[in-house]
Design a protein around this motif. Structure first.
Motif, PDB file in Angstrom:
ATOM      1  N   PHE A 153       0.832  -1.192   0.000  1.00 31.93           N
ATOM      2  CA  PHE A 153       0.000   0.000   0.000  1.00 31.93           C
ATOM      3  C   PHE A 153       0.872   1.249   0.000  1.00 31.93           C
ATOM      4  O   PHE A 153       1.893   1.319   0.691  1.00 31.93           O
ATOM      5  CB  PHE A 153      -0.912   0.032   1.232  1.00 31.93           C
ATOM      6  N   HIS A 154       0.441   2.223  -0.770  1.00 30.91           N
ATOM      7  CA  HIS A 154       1.058   3.552  -0.780  1.00 30.91           C
ATOM      8  C   HIS A 154      -0.090   4.525  -0.503  1.00 30.91           C
ATOM      9  O   HIS A 154      -1.008   4.655  -1.322  1.00 30.91           O
ATOM     10  CB  HIS A 154       1.710   3.838  -2.129  1.00 30.91           C
ATOM     11  N   SER A 155      -0.044   5.197   0.642  1.00 29.88           N
ATOM     12  CA  SER A 155      -1.193   5.972   1.086  1.00 29.88           C
ATOM     13  C   SER A 155      -0.761   7.311   1.664  1.00 29.88           C
ATOM     14  O   SER A 155       0.328   7.447   2.236  1.00 29.88           O
ATOM     15  CB  SER A 155      -1.982   5.195   2.156  1.00 29.88           C
ATOM     16  N   TYR A 156      -1.660   8.288   1.517  1.00 27.60           N
ATOM     17  CA  TYR A 156      -1.420   9.619   2.075  1.00 27.60           C
ATOM     18  C   TYR A 156      -2.768  10.207   2.463  1.00 27.60           C
ATOM     19  O   TYR A 156      -3.729  10.146   1.690  1.00 27.60           O
ATOM     20  CB  TYR A 156      -0.733  10.511   1.056  1.00 27.60           C
ATOM     21  N   CYS A 157      -2.852  10.773   3.654  1.00 30.65           N
ATOM     22  CA  CYS A 157      -4.077  11.419   4.121  1.00 30.65           C
ATOM     23  C   CYS A 157      -3.738  12.799   4.667  1.00 30.65           C
ATOM     24  O   CYS A 157      -2.679  13.001   5.276  1.00 30.65           O
ATOM     25  CB  CYS A 157      -4.758  10.595   5.212  1.00 30.65           C
ATOM     26  N   GLY A 206      -4.681  20.247   8.329  1.00 34.35           N
ATOM     27  CA  GLY A 206      -3.351  20.100   7.739  1.00 34.35           C
ATOM     28  C   GLY A 206      -2.530  18.965   8.296  1.00 34.35           C
ATOM     29  O   GLY A 206      -1.371  18.781   7.885  1.00 34.35           O
ATOM     30  N   GLU A 207      -3.073  18.171   9.216  1.00 34.54           N
ATOM     31  CA  GLU A 207      -2.333  17.006   9.705  1.00 34.54           C
ATOM     32  C   GLU A 207      -2.166  16.009   8.566  1.00 34.54           C
ATOM     33  O   GLU A 207      -3.115  15.725   7.823  1.00 34.54           O
ATOM     34  CB  GLU A 207      -3.083  16.345  10.859  1.00 34.54           C
ATOM     35  N   GLU A 208      -0.965  15.463   8.437  1.00 37.77           N
ATOM     36  CA  GLU A 208      -0.666  14.544   7.346  1.00 37.77           C
ATOM     37  C   GLU A 208      -0.181  13.199   7.881  1.00 37.77           C
ATOM     38  O   GLU A 208       0.529  13.149   8.884  1.00 37.77           O
ATOM     39  CB  GLU A 208       0.427  15.125   6.434  1.00 37.77           C
ATOM     40  N   ARG A 209      -0.556  12.130   7.207  1.00 39.39           N
ATOM     41  CA  ARG A 209      -0.018  10.801   7.490  1.00 39.39           C
ATOM     42  C   ARG A 209       0.232  10.098   6.165  1.00 39.39           C
ATOM     43  O   ARG A 209      -0.541  10.258   5.213  1.00 39.39           O
ATOM     44  CB  ARG A 209      -0.990   9.981   8.341  1.00 39.39           C
ATOM     45  N   SER A 210       1.302   9.333   6.120  1.00 39.42           N
ATOM     46  CA  SER A 210       1.632   8.648   4.872  1.00 39.42           C
ATOM     47  C   SER A 210       2.309   7.318   5.159  1.00 39.42           C
ATOM     48  O   SER A 210       2.862   7.097   6.235  1.00 39.42           O
ATOM     49  CB  SER A 210       2.554   9.526   4.019  1.00 39.42           C
TER      50      SER A 210
END
Length: 295
Positions: free
Chosen positions: A4-8, A13-17
């Motif tokens: 999986f390649h994921s980004y939220c 503006g909080e980011e997780r990847s």
């Protein structure tokens, strides 16, 4: 093992990847969302009218964008899939249309709903003709330059497709995706949709128009949807406990994706998930899990 390649990214503006944020993937049918955005922007500017019949046909641009034009889809053609599997070059446009339309329209425009890649090919051609700009230029001017998304561009040749991160890279001519195939990294896919839903691309009136949804029924087997519908270049409906989702999934030889905005969470989240395989439900389910972890 699934890769999986994921980004939220959340509204604050909080980011997780996870996975590779630099690798570029084919966006497949998420390209439809970009086509619809370009059409709505051109409508704002007076270049196109969503409600006028186009090119002497009985259907409108709006009906092409929400799949109510009555056009069939080449995905139902056995010969199409055989040609793709054999590694053949894409058919000329007229051969494709002749094969797909051999039995005529599915229904009168506005009298039903049927997913059609051909409809989006005609929509792209119409907005290119009306604006005098190529699809690549429209995407750059309307979407990627304003949002500073540097990885996104159409791929049109085997050589360009060979640079992408998927098993089919180097083996698949992207011309088989007749409405065009954008490619880019997973982060830029999510940020494209995030930009749309934070008001950076279209007016409030256009955004409201883009989200008018045709209800299509309940749960889909093997997918997290509990209800589903289609708007203008947007799939829409609740994905289980993640709540309402608006965006698009895509799939093609060897890889799939899901790019969605989840507005009903405690804090809205927009995310993208790309993975190998042939079933969009795998990417959709993983994306739902990720956004719930951010909620």
């Amino acid at each position: 093992m699934q890769n999986f390649h994921s980004y939220c990214i959340s509204a604050s503006g909080e980011e997780r990847s996870e996975g590779d944020m630099q690798a570029r993937f084919p966006y497949w049918s998420f390209t439809k969302t970009a086509i619809a955005i370009c059409a709505l922007k051109l409508s704002e500017n007076g270049n196109v009218d969503l409600n006028n019949c186009i090119d002497g046909e009985a259907y409108t641009l709006r009906q092409l964008l929400n799949h109510t034009a009555g056009l069939p889809d080449y995905g139902a053609l056995k010969t199409y899939h055989e040609a793709v599997a054999a590694g053949e070059n894409p058919w000329p446009r007229e051969k494709l249309l002749s094969a797909a339309l051999a039995r005529g329209m599915l229904f009168a425009p506005g009298a039903g709903w049927a997913y059609s890649n051909i409809g989006y090919m005609l929509a792209r051609e119409h907005i290119e003709a009306a604006s005098g700009l190529s699809f690549a230029k429209l995407v750059a001017d309307i979407i990627t330059t304003p949002l500073r998304l540097t990885s996104i561009a159409p791929v049109t040749t085997r050589e360009e497709f060979a640079q992408l991160h998927c098993e089919a890279a180097g083996k698949y001519p992207p011309g088989w995706v007749y409405h065009g195939c954008l490619a880019g990294n997973v982060r830029d896919a999510a940020r494209l949709l995030h930009g749309l839903f934070t008001g950076k691309l279209l007016s409030a009136a256009s955004m409201a128009e883009m989200q008018v949804t045709i209800p299509l029924g309940g749960a889909l087997e093997g997918r997290p949807w509990t209800e589903c519908g289609y708007a203008l270049g947007l799939m829409s409906g609740p994905m289980g406990t993640a709540g309402r989702s608006v965006g698009h999934s895509g799939g093609g030889p060897s890889c799939v994706n899901a790019v969605y905005h989840f507005p009903d969470l405690r804090e809205p989240v927009t995310g993208a998930c790309f993975t190998d395989g042939h079933h969009e439900g795998v990417a959709e389910t993983e994306l739902g899990r990720l956004v719930l972890n951010m909620a």
